[in-house]
Enzyme design. Structure first.
Site, PDB file in Angstrom:
ATOM      1  N   THR A 167      44.763 -19.833 -25.884  1.00  0.00           N
ATOM      2  CA  THR A 167      45.972 -19.394 -26.587  1.00  0.00           C
ATOM      3  C   THR A 167      45.536 -18.622 -27.839  1.00  0.00           C
ATOM      4  O   THR A 167      45.281 -17.432 -27.758  1.00  0.00           O
ATOM      5  CB  THR A 167      46.889 -20.584 -26.944  1.00  0.00           C
ATOM      6  OG1 THR A 167      46.117 -21.609 -27.568  1.00  0.00           O
ATOM      7  CG2 THR A 167      47.554 -21.136 -25.703  1.00  0.00           C
TER       8      THR A 167
ATOM      9  N   LYS B 220      39.975 -25.563 -24.293  1.00  0.00           N
ATOM     10  CA  LYS B 220      40.665 -24.590 -25.132  1.00  0.00           C
ATOM     11  C   LYS B 220      41.236 -25.325 -26.332  1.00  0.00           C
ATOM     12  O   LYS B 220      41.535 -26.523 -26.288  1.00  0.00           O
ATOM     13  CB  LYS B 220      41.765 -23.861 -24.367  1.00  0.00           C
ATOM     14  CG  LYS B 220      42.925 -24.688 -23.854  1.00  0.00           C
ATOM     15  CD  LYS B 220      44.016 -25.049 -24.851  1.00  0.00           C
ATOM     16  CE  LYS B 220      44.504 -23.827 -25.611  1.00  0.00           C
ATOM     17  NZ  LYS B 220      45.536 -24.273 -26.636  1.00  0.00           N
TER      18      LYS B 220
ATOM     19  N   THR C 162      48.257 -26.840 -27.464  1.00  0.00           N
ATOM     20  CA  THR C 162      47.276 -26.784 -27.854  1.00  0.00           C
ATOM     21  C   THR C 162      45.910 -26.979 -27.429  1.00  0.00           C
ATOM     22  O   THR C 162      45.406 -25.961 -27.161  1.00  0.00           O
ATOM     23  CB  THR C 162      47.516 -27.185 -29.295  1.00  0.00           C
ATOM     24  OG1 THR C 162      48.894 -27.221 -29.499  1.00  0.00           O
ATOM     25  CG2 THR C 162      46.791 -26.480 -30.231  1.00  0.00           C
TER      26      THR C 162
ATOM     27  N   GLU D 218      41.163 -21.895 -35.962  1.00  0.00           N
ATOM     28  CA  GLU D 218      41.968 -20.774 -36.460  1.00  0.00           C
ATOM     29  C   GLU D 218      41.559 -20.408 -37.888  1.00  0.00           C
ATOM     30  O   GLU D 218      41.672 -21.209 -38.812  1.00  0.00           O
ATOM     31  CB  GLU D 218      43.451 -21.145 -36.409  1.00  0.00           C
ATOM     32  CG  GLU D 218      43.976 -21.223 -34.992  1.00  0.00           C
ATOM     33  CD  GLU D 218      45.398 -21.742 -34.895  1.00  0.00           C
ATOM     34  OE1 GLU D 218      45.987 -21.576 -33.814  1.00  0.00           O
ATOM     35  OE2 GLU D 218      45.910 -22.302 -35.879  1.00  0.00           O
TER      36      GLU D 218
ATOM     37  N   ASN E 127      49.218 -18.960 -38.298  1.00  0.00           N
ATOM     38  CA  ASN E 127      50.296 -19.902 -38.034  1.00  0.00           C
ATOM     39  C   ASN E 127      51.628 -19.471 -38.602  1.00  0.00           C
ATOM     40  O   ASN E 127      52.687 -19.843 -38.081  1.00  0.00           O
ATOM     41  CB  ASN E 127      49.901 -21.290 -38.554  1.00  0.00           C
ATOM     42  CG  ASN E 127      48.884 -21.940 -37.649  1.00  0.00           C
ATOM     43  OD1 ASN E 127      49.218 -22.437 -36.596  1.00  0.00           O
ATOM     44  ND2 ASN E 127      47.615 -21.900 -38.042  1.00  0.00           N
TER      45      ASN E 127
ATOM     46  N   THR F 229      55.706 -14.660 -33.710  1.00  0.00           N
ATOM     47  CA  THR F 229      56.152 -13.262 -33.836  1.00  0.00           C
ATOM     48  C   THR F 229      55.252 -12.337 -33.031  1.00  0.00           C
ATOM     49  O   THR F 229      54.197 -12.721 -32.572  1.00  0.00           O
ATOM     50  CB  THR F 229      56.140 -12.817 -35.306  1.00  0.00           C
ATOM     51  OG1 THR F 229      54.818 -12.958 -35.822  1.00  0.00           O
ATOM     52  CG2 THR F 229      57.094 -13.666 -36.105  1.00  0.00           C
TER      53      THR F 229
END
EC number: 2.3.1.35
Length: 405
Positions: free
Chosen positions: A152, A178, A189, A276, A400, A405
């Site tokens: 993702t 992942k 997640t 991230e 995040n 978006t």
């Protein structure tokens, strides 16, 4: 921005375990976002799952079905099918039923897995439309493509593989995972799939996975958030020409346990390295605890502190923040005069205050590295625990903030 994470290593095919990848276009047209995995008939399957009370619909179904028989895994990305209530459960059942129909098995033999945005309806029709292509793509050598297909917000695919020889027979253990955000697995997640061609009794396999997960997936954290969708699965296809492992003892079990642990550890740490926005890979080791739990309490207090994580991002050896986190970890009757704290091999605090030999330049040199160790000696007993985490960067906030978006 992955820290110390490069191209996938060689991922050895596991006889009796096939993977197929297809595009459903759940979030983006053309994106390979559906992965089907097929287990040879007679395989044993074990699983560990999120303890989040809002667990996703696919988790609910997989927990019910994991004791088998299991023939297929169905994974989609781009949609978590979590927080979707009864309609979400019905949607998961429908995709499993369609795959079962196409594959000629019972729907209860299909385990679903989803990852992505929480709270949105599962795009059942898109997934169903991709199943034929995924089945047609099934092959034992598709591990690398599947590792990409389950991503993702990951920036790189994650996988590991080990082989060992027992009585002249080569045994393979290969796995992929992942995850990059909403990571503090508590399972057991994040998704993980590991397969071996050894033949293992289900109870032994379940204990083996639980033990491996507790030393790997349950010792990583990026942001302290336990996902609604965390799952890790271990499959034993039984295709290797060796006797069945029916108890947790003997040379074959010991070798298999070590291989499963190494694969689990490698793919779990890869999740942290690809956290991230991560710029640092951080090992937090707590020694000298009176219990293992208090070691974990201290380690997580350090790993989850936004003040420490932002100092790590800034390469700022602000050691007072570490002391504060240790002090608020909830360890009863903590004697700070016995505690030593190290950055790398540099003692930064001792006996309740700044170490006499410590200089700011020493701390800054350690904090400038991409891989940093924080070691805390509690001086209370003989227990130790280690977890792995990241810093907290501007990029984490950006990823995040813009996730939907």
């Amino acid at each position: 921005m992955a820290v110390g994470l490069g191209p996938l290593p060689t991922l050895h095919p596991v006889p009796g375990f096939e993977l197929g990848i297809a595009s459903a276009g759940i979030k983006r047209p053309g994106r390979k976002d559906v992965v089907v995995m097929r287990c040879a008939e007679g395989s044993t399957v074990a699983g560990v799952f999120t303890l989040n009370a809002f667990c996703a619909a696919p988790v609910i179904l997989s927990k019910k079905r994991v004791l088998g028989p299991v023939r297929y895994f169905l994974t989609n990305t781009g949609n978590a099918n979590a927080g979707t209530g009864e309609p979400g459960l019905a949607a998961a059942e429908r995709t499993c039923a369609r795959l079962a129909e196409l594959a000629g098995v019972d729907a209860t033999e299909v385990l679903p897995f989803s990852t992505g945005v929480i709270g949105e309806p599962l795009p059942v029709e898109k997934i169903e439309a991709a199943l034929g292509d995924a089945l047609a793509d099934l092959a034992e050598g598709n591990w690398a493509a599947a590792a990409t297909g389950i991503m993702t917000t990951d920036t790189l695919p994650k996988g590991a593989s080990r082989q060992f020889v027992h009585d002249g027979v080569t045994v393979t253990v290969t796995g992929i995972s992942k995850g990059a955000g909403m990571i503090k697995p508590n399972m057991a997640t994040m998704l993980g799939y590991i397969a071996t061609d050894a033949k293992v009794a289900q109870g032994v396999l379940q204990d083996l996975l639980r033990d491996a997960a507790n030393k790997s997936f349950n010792r990583i954290t990026i942001d302290g958030d336990t996902s609604t969708n965390d799952c890790c699965m271990l499959v034993a296809t039984g295709q290797a020409a060796l006797p069945e492992v029916t108890q947790a003892s003997g040379e074959l079990f010991a070798a298999l346990k070590q291989a499963v642990l190494e694969v689990s550890m490698e793919v779990a740490q890869a999740i942290v390295r690809d956290g991230e926005g991560a710029t640092k890979f951080v090992t937090v080791q707590v020694n000298g605890g009176g219990t293992y739990q208090e070691c974990l309490d201290v380690a997580y207090a350090v790993a989850h502190s936004p003040l420490i994580k932002t100092a790590l991002f800034a390469s700022d050896p602000n050691w007072g923040r570490i002391l504060a986190a240790v002090g608020r970890a909830g360890v009863p009757q903590l004697d700070v005069s016995k505690i030593d704290v190290f950055l790398g091999d540099v003692c930064i605090a001792s006996k309740g205050g700044r170490a006499a030999t410590y200089t700011e330049d020493q701390g800054a040199a350690v904090m400038a590295r991409e891989e940093i160790g924080i070691r805390i000696e509690l001086g209370r007993g003989g227990c130790s625990e280690t977890i792995w985490t990241t810093d907290l960067s501007h990029e984490y906030v950006k990823i995040n903030a813009e996730y939907r978006t």
